[in-house]
Enzyme design. Structure first.
Site, PDB file in Angstrom:
ATOM      1  N   CYS A  96       0.827  -1.206   0.000  1.00 28.73           N
ATOM      2  CA  CYS A  96       0.000   0.000   0.000  1.00 28.73           C
ATOM      3  C   CYS A  96       0.870   1.268   0.000  1.00 28.73           C
ATOM      4  CB  CYS A  96      -1.000  -0.032   1.150  1.00 28.73           C
ATOM      5  SG  CYS A  96      -2.354   1.163   0.945  1.00 28.73           S
TER       6      CYS A  96
ATOM      7  N   HIS B 276      -3.930  -4.765  -0.450  1.00 30.05           N
ATOM      8  CA  HIS B 276      -3.559  -5.332   0.849  1.00 30.05           C
ATOM      9  C   HIS B 276      -3.661  -6.850   0.772  1.00 30.05           C
ATOM     10  CE1 HIS B 276      -3.302  -1.743   3.445  1.00 30.05           C
ATOM     11  NE2 HIS B 276      -4.202  -1.225   2.625  1.00 30.05           N
TER      12      HIS B 276
ATOM     13  N   GLU C 284      -2.927  -8.960   3.000  1.00 33.70           N
ATOM     14  CA  GLU C 284      -3.398  -9.491   4.286  1.00 33.70           C
ATOM     15  C   GLU C 284      -4.914  -9.380   4.440  1.00 33.70           C
ATOM     16  OE1 GLU C 284      -2.913  -5.111   5.153  1.00 33.70           O
ATOM     17  OE2 GLU C 284      -1.970  -6.597   3.855  1.00 33.70           O
TER      18      GLU C 284
END
Length: 217
Positions: free
Chosen positions: A85, A195, A197
């Site tokens: 990011c 992202h 995650e």
């Protein structure tokens, strides 16, 4: 080969614990740490450079802690580095955000604002920030894409996008009113605007690929 050590650089900006949890989930044998300690970061097998928030604040902390020189030093060692990011945006030369902010300059290109009047192909107004799931087309064959289908969906949250001036380093492309670099690659450095995650199966697979990657293409 023993368990690898992965250090997530902590400069106070980013979903550090969610990244740490995701890495520990996909690679339970790895030693995953969050740290701002220079020596610990330098000694890691692999390094993650995350970031969320305004680029000015991020770069101010990155520079205050000396990470603007540490990150290039780590990259020069050849060990795998993953930017996420704003971590990716900070690797570029410059961002338009906050009236213009200089980046670390490891990757050629600029970070640009989507704009107040962003529209899709049908002329419908698009919301900024770009938030949610979007397809990523794989423009490079890369070890981090292994086992992930082309045009898979990943999770994004950003108002600014990477406009690369070196197309050979764009590893993934996405579209939201404009085409933009969703992922970039240069030697042992890989970076994503999305992202991983937060991107469920595909994101976890990318993180697992990163932990298994030796930094070579």
């Amino acid at each position: 080969m023993g368990a690898s050590s992965v250090v997530i650089i902590d400069y106070g900006m980013g979903n550090l614990h969610s990244v740490s949890s995701a890495l520990s989930h996909v690679s339970p044998d790895s030693h995953v740490k969050i740290s701002a300690d220079r020596e610990l970061i330098l000694s890691a097998d692999k390094v993650v450079f995350p970031g969320v928030g305004a680029i000015r604040d991020c770069m101010a902390e990155i520079c205050r802690l000396g990470f603007d020189t540490l990150v290039p030093e780590i990259v020069s060692q050849g060990k795998p580095v993953l930017g996420i990011c704003v971590g990716m945006q900070a690797l570029l030369e410059r961002s338009e955000e906050n009236s213009g902010v200089e980046g670390i300059g490891l990757l050629p290109g600029n970070v640009r604002f989507f704009g107040e009047d962003l529209k899709d192909e049908q002329g419908e107004k698009l919301k900024v920030p770009h938030m949610g799931w979007n397809n990523v087309g794989q423009s490079l064959d890369h070890p981090l894409w292994h086992g992930i289908e082309n045009n898979s969906r990943f999770y994004f949250v950003h108002s600014y996008y990477v406009d690369s001036t070196e197309s050979s380093q764009v590893a993934g492309l996405s579209h939201y009113g404009v085409d933009f670099a969703a992922a970039m690659s240069h030697n042992n450095l890989f970076a994503t605007q999305f992202h991983p995650e937060k991107s469920h199966t595909n994101g976890l697979k990318l993180l697992k690929n990163f932990v298994q990657w030796n930094g070579e293409l």
